[in-house]
Design an enzyme around this catalytic site. Structure first.
Site, PDB file in Angstrom:
ATOM      1  N   ASP A 172       0.814  -1.204   0.000  1.00 31.49           N
ATOM      2  CA  ASP A 172       0.000   0.000   0.000  1.00 31.49           C
ATOM      3  C   ASP A 172       0.855   1.265   0.000  1.00 31.49           C
ATOM      4  O   ASP A 172       2.031   1.241   0.360  1.00 31.49           O
ATOM      5  CB  ASP A 172      -0.904   0.024   1.230  1.00 31.49           C
ATOM      6  CG  ASP A 172      -2.169  -0.792   1.049  1.00 31.49           C
ATOM      7  OD1 ASP A 172      -2.219  -1.599   0.108  1.00 31.49           O
ATOM      8  OD2 ASP A 172      -3.100  -0.624   1.852  1.00 31.49           O
ATOM      9  N   ASP A 173       0.231   2.370  -0.396  1.00 36.24           N
ATOM     10  CA  ASP A 173       0.810   3.721  -0.297  1.00 36.24           C
ATOM     11  C   ASP A 173       2.020   3.926  -1.196  1.00 36.24           C
ATOM     12  O   ASP A 173       2.897   4.752  -0.894  1.00 36.24           O
ATOM     13  CB  ASP A 173       1.188   4.055   1.154  1.00 36.24           C
ATOM     14  CG  ASP A 173      -0.003   3.967   2.092  1.00 36.24           C
ATOM     15  OD1 ASP A 173      -1.140   4.109   1.611  1.00 36.24           O
ATOM     16  OD2 ASP A 173       0.212   3.758   3.298  1.00 36.24           O
TER      17      ASP A 173
ATOM     18  N   HIS B 197      -7.553   4.105   0.199  1.00 32.40           N
ATOM     19  CA  HIS B 197      -6.674   4.548   1.278  1.00 32.40           C
ATOM     20  C   HIS B 197      -7.503   4.639   2.556  1.00 32.40           C
ATOM     21  O   HIS B 197      -8.558   5.246   2.587  1.00 32.40           O
ATOM     22  CB  HIS B 197      -6.080   5.912   0.915  1.00 32.40           C
ATOM     23  CG  HIS B 197      -5.112   6.436   1.926  1.00 32.40           C
ATOM     24  ND1 HIS B 197      -4.047   5.702   2.389  1.00 32.40           N
ATOM     25  CD2 HIS B 197      -5.047   7.649   2.563  1.00 32.40           C
ATOM     26  CE1 HIS B 197      -3.351   6.432   3.249  1.00 32.40           C
ATOM     27  NE2 HIS B 197      -3.952   7.609   3.383  1.00 32.40           N
TER      28      HIS B 197
END
Length: 298
Positions: free
Chosen positions: A10-11, A128
């Site tokens: 993620d991210d 998110h």
């Protein structure tokens, strides 16, 4: 029965440091998919570092932190043009204070901007801070994905979450994880009605940062697969593992333009990278007939 494991970083795009760690994880064979944030200092460099490598990118839809990618809004952001935050947005949504047309506009803008940067539509879209599954957002999100013919998202339903005793060391985090779980269960029928696919099972909520150990990770993965295999009579069962590998982003820059928070700055990012890349994990996958795949195989 085949066991297919999608390990998602993620991210991606958060900062050059995060990008470097994700690409290390990919080159180590530890992850195969990465969810791209579009409104961060490392967005463009992340796309370039992943180009022609084989890393599968998806959109990490962001409605909670930083600034929108294009438009100005009256309700989706504060007066200074900044998203309301993970809990702030949820509170405003629950009170009916967010104009749904602004949610639609921002999701649409992020998909289009992603296509411009990457050169193709996302292989999948997740949220998110799991905002895509809030009861107000989920129906809008699912319909837009269907319109773009994007068929895959994340459903973060981790079994036996409440039994993970280590999570109770951080009561605030534990409460947030239970909220994510509740929203995911509520949104499951919405995704199904719109023919949006997810992995058969999921894990990763309980193994973020220093909560990730080799023993816990292996136990969680096996627990998820075994529970799914009991419920589903099919040739293959898939599981998504959510992870956050990287290197610490300095507090004074990176992230959402003004700097990062403790999560982004933490050495936990390196810890996850090391655990995921370990020989122990690679041996574990071989021993338990687990094949690492991307979202494209779901």
């Amino acid at each position: 029965m085949k066991r297919l494991l999608v390990i998602t970083a993620d991210d991606f795009g958060f900062s050059t440091e995060r990008n470097k760690g994700v690409m290390e994880a990919f080159n180590n064979g530890a992850v195969k998919s990465a969810s791209l944030l579009l409104n961060c200092t490392g967005t463009v460099s992340g796309v370039e570092s992943a180009r022609n490598t084989g890393l599968t990118l998806g959109l990490h839809l962001n409605l909670t932190e930083g600034k929108p990618v294009r438009h100005k809004y009256k309700t989706l952001t504060s007066s200074d043009g900044i998203f309301h935050g993970m809990l702030g947005l949820r509170e405003a949504l629950d009170k009916g204070e967010i104009d749904s047309t602004e949610i639609k506009a921002e999701i649409d803008s992020q998909i289009k901007y992603y296509e411009e940067l990457v050169g193709e539509k996302p292989a999948y879209v997740d949220g998110h801070q799991h905002i895509h599954l809030h009861p107000v957002v989920a129906p809008i999100f699912a319909k837009i994905l269907s319109r773009y013919d994007i068929a895959v998202t994340r459903l973060p339903i981790e079994i036996n979450l409440s039994s993970k005793a280590w999570l109770k060391q951080d009561p605030k985090l534990f409460d947030k994880l239970l909220l994510f779980l509740k929203e995911a269960k509520f949104s499951m029928p919405v995704l199904q009605q719109n023919q949006i696919k997810t992995s058969t099972c999921f894990t990763g909520l309980s193994t973020m940062g220093n909560f990730m150990t080799i023993e816990r990770l292996q136990a969680n993965i096996l627990e998820a697969f075994e529970a799914a295999e009991q419920k589903h009579q099919s040739m293959a069962v898939s599981c998504e593992l959510m992870t956050h590998p990287g290197h610490p982003t300095p507090l004074h820059y990176g992230g959402f333009s003004w700097g990062t928070d403790d999560f982004g700055n933490s050495e936990d990012r390196v810890h996850e990278l090391q655990v995921l890349s370990s020989v122990d994990m690679k041996n574990f996958y071989r021993a338990h007939n687990i094949e690492l795949v991307t979202h494209r195989e779901l």
